[in-house]
Design an enzyme around this catalytic site. Structure first.
Site, PDB file in Angstrom:
ATOM      1  N   LYS A 145       0.833  -1.209   0.000  1.00 16.18           N
ATOM      2  CA  LYS A 145       0.000   0.000   0.000  1.00 16.18           C
ATOM      3  C   LYS A 145       0.866   1.257   0.000  1.00 16.18           C
ATOM      4  CE  LYS A 145      -3.846  -2.310   2.333  1.00 16.18           C
ATOM      5  NZ  LYS A 145      -3.152  -3.591   2.557  1.00 16.18           N
ATOM      6  N   CYS A 162      -7.869  -7.133   6.899  1.00 12.98           N
ATOM      7  CA  CYS A 162      -8.191  -8.234   5.991  1.00 12.98           C
ATOM      8  C   CYS A 162      -8.965  -9.305   6.751  1.00 12.98           C
ATOM      9  CB  CYS A 162      -6.942  -8.802   5.324  1.00 12.98           C
ATOM     10  SG  CYS A 162      -5.665  -9.366   6.461  1.00 12.98           S
TER      11      CYS A 162
END
Length: 457
Positions: free
Chosen positions: A277, A393
């Protein structure tokens, strides 16, 4: 010229080339470390790959990942086939039996070869006493296959190949979706790429893949995402070494669009490793004043540095604990904070099947407490008008919308910014992608804006 097979190959220096171990022996040794020591497959397997021949490495990965993916089912079968439990500490023998059952049940390896190689592996492991046991158990399965599989139909844990506690959580949280979620968790994950828009457009890269004979599709939900129809080695991808693409699931790529990046901003990527990211943020907004990539693990932070270097990007790397910002924060506020919080990773079981063994129900309360504390400690680092993106997640509500709800109750200056999107499911707070939804990993996002002066508040 044909090499004399009776003479060992030698390296260029003249020393003998290292001998490769049989692939099933290496697989058993890796699996035994997961079963016995709680080791992580994502760390153990890369270290084991060099011990096998290049041609066997794909099989090694399949044997390890597949055995762990179906572990609850295979363990249930083994319990029915053993006349008495294995002696305490015989993790290698247990791993070998599970591996043999996996080959017989899920792979196209001929039955005789799977049995013979399993017996031979027992001897190679220095456990000749186990050869007869392995032979007897696997042959008993072949004789009783249909009856045993019929018995498993009454055991949800074996039938769905997920631990019982997790099945109960999924059924409670997602009564209309849980069966699709566990089915997705048992499938091989796709290989999804992130096209570096500094170097290429997605359309151009798709055309390049087609020219290279690699079939791929654009992912509608994520602007930079491409999924290969058939996974391949990253070294075979056009431009991978040059930093034109990276491996990253489409769900993880959604974070960058939710941050509302703009030139001149100072951004913190907390819990940044391995850096996917962070790199995506820099690819999408080259005009940032600074990106600080923070991680508590200096070894994992080195992975961030490697990924940045491959892509030709730079960031400020900090080894520090998000729970203790006073130890590393310089007092300058951030315009954007990405908190990709430590979680159960229940949304990425298809990529990390050892979660089925390593994660326990008691972990969830501990993790959600850590998530709440991270939000509390990092929130003061955000300037008024800034945005904190909370991400996990996980697919469990206790780690996601419940954490955000509790935080908003305690912080009247925090405002949830609803996510308008076609992906995932809208929740009372944030948005949830369930495992396998739109072909993506399970992921949760919530945007939190701090009230006050700040230009874009």
């Amino acid at each position: 010229m044909k090499r004399d097979s009776r003479r060992p190959a030698r390296a260029a220096s003249g020393s003998p080339a290292p001998r490769c171990a049989p692939v099933r022996q290496v697989a058993v040794e890796v699996l035994a470390q997961v079963l016995g020591a709680g080791g992580s497959l994502s760390q153990l397997l890369p270290a084991a790959l060099p011990r096998t021949a290049q041609r066997d490495r794909a099989l090694l990965a399949e044997l390890c990942y597949g055995t762990l993916r179906w572990y609850p089912q295979l363990q249930a079968l083994l319990g029915r086939l053993l006349e008495r439990p294995l002696r305490c500490g015989e993790h290698a023998v247990e791993a070998l039996l599970l591996l043999g059952l996996y080959q017989l049940l899920h792979l196209r390896i001929p039955d005789y070869a799977a049995v013979a190689e399993s017996v031979a592996t027992a001897r190679r492991l220095g456990k000749p006493w186990a050869a007869g046991l392995v032979n007897g158990v696997l042959r008993a399965f072949l004789r009783r296959r249909e009856a045993l599989l019929a018995e498993l139909g009454g055991d949800p844990q074996a039938l769905h190949a997920h631990p019982r506690w997790l099945l109960a959580r999924l059924q409670a949280d997602w009564p209309e979706h849980w069966q699709d979620m566990v089915a997705a968790g048992n499938r091989h994950p796709p290989l999804t790429l992130r096209v570096n828009r500094r170097r290429s457009s997605r359309a151009d890269y798709l055309a390049e893949l087609t020219a290279a004979g690699i079939e791929a599709q654009a992912v509608a939900a994520a602007e930079d995402a491409v999924t290969l129809v058939v996974p391949c080695e990253v070294a075979d991808l056009p431009g991978f070494a040059a930093g034109r693409v990276s491996v990253q699931d489409a769900a993880a790529q959604l974070a960058v669009g939710l941050l509302e990046l703009a030139p001149g901003q100072r951004v913190l990527d907390a819990c940044a490793a391995p850096g996917g990211k962070s790199c995506h943020i820099l690819e999408r907004e080259p005009g940032l004043a600074e990106l600080v990539a923070l991680d508590i693990d200096s070894t994992r932070l080195a992975r961030v540095a490697e990924n940045l270097a491959r892509l030709g990007l730079s960031a400020t790397l900090l080894a520090g604990d998000g729970l203790r910002p006073e130890q590393w924060w310089d007092g300058r506020p951030f315009d954007r904070i990405l908190l990709d919080a430590p979680c159960s990773a229940t949304g990425v079981i298809r990529r990390h099947p050892d979660i089925k063994l390593l994660r326990q129900e008691a972990d969830i309360a501990r993790l959600s407490a850590t998530q709440r504390t991270l939000l509390e400690r990092l929130w003061p680092l955000l300037r008024p008008g800034g945005v904190l993106l909370y991400a996990t997640c996980s697919v469990l509500r206790q780690e996601n919308e419940q954490v955000v709800a509790d935080f908003l109750t305690a912080h009247p200056e925090a405002r949830e910014q609803p996510i308008a999107a076609t992906w995932g499911l809208p929740r009372p707070y944030g948005r949830q992608i369930l495992s396998g939804m739109h072909g993506m990993d399970g992921f949760y996002y919530a945007c939190l804006r701090k009230a006050g002066e700040g230009g874009d508040a």
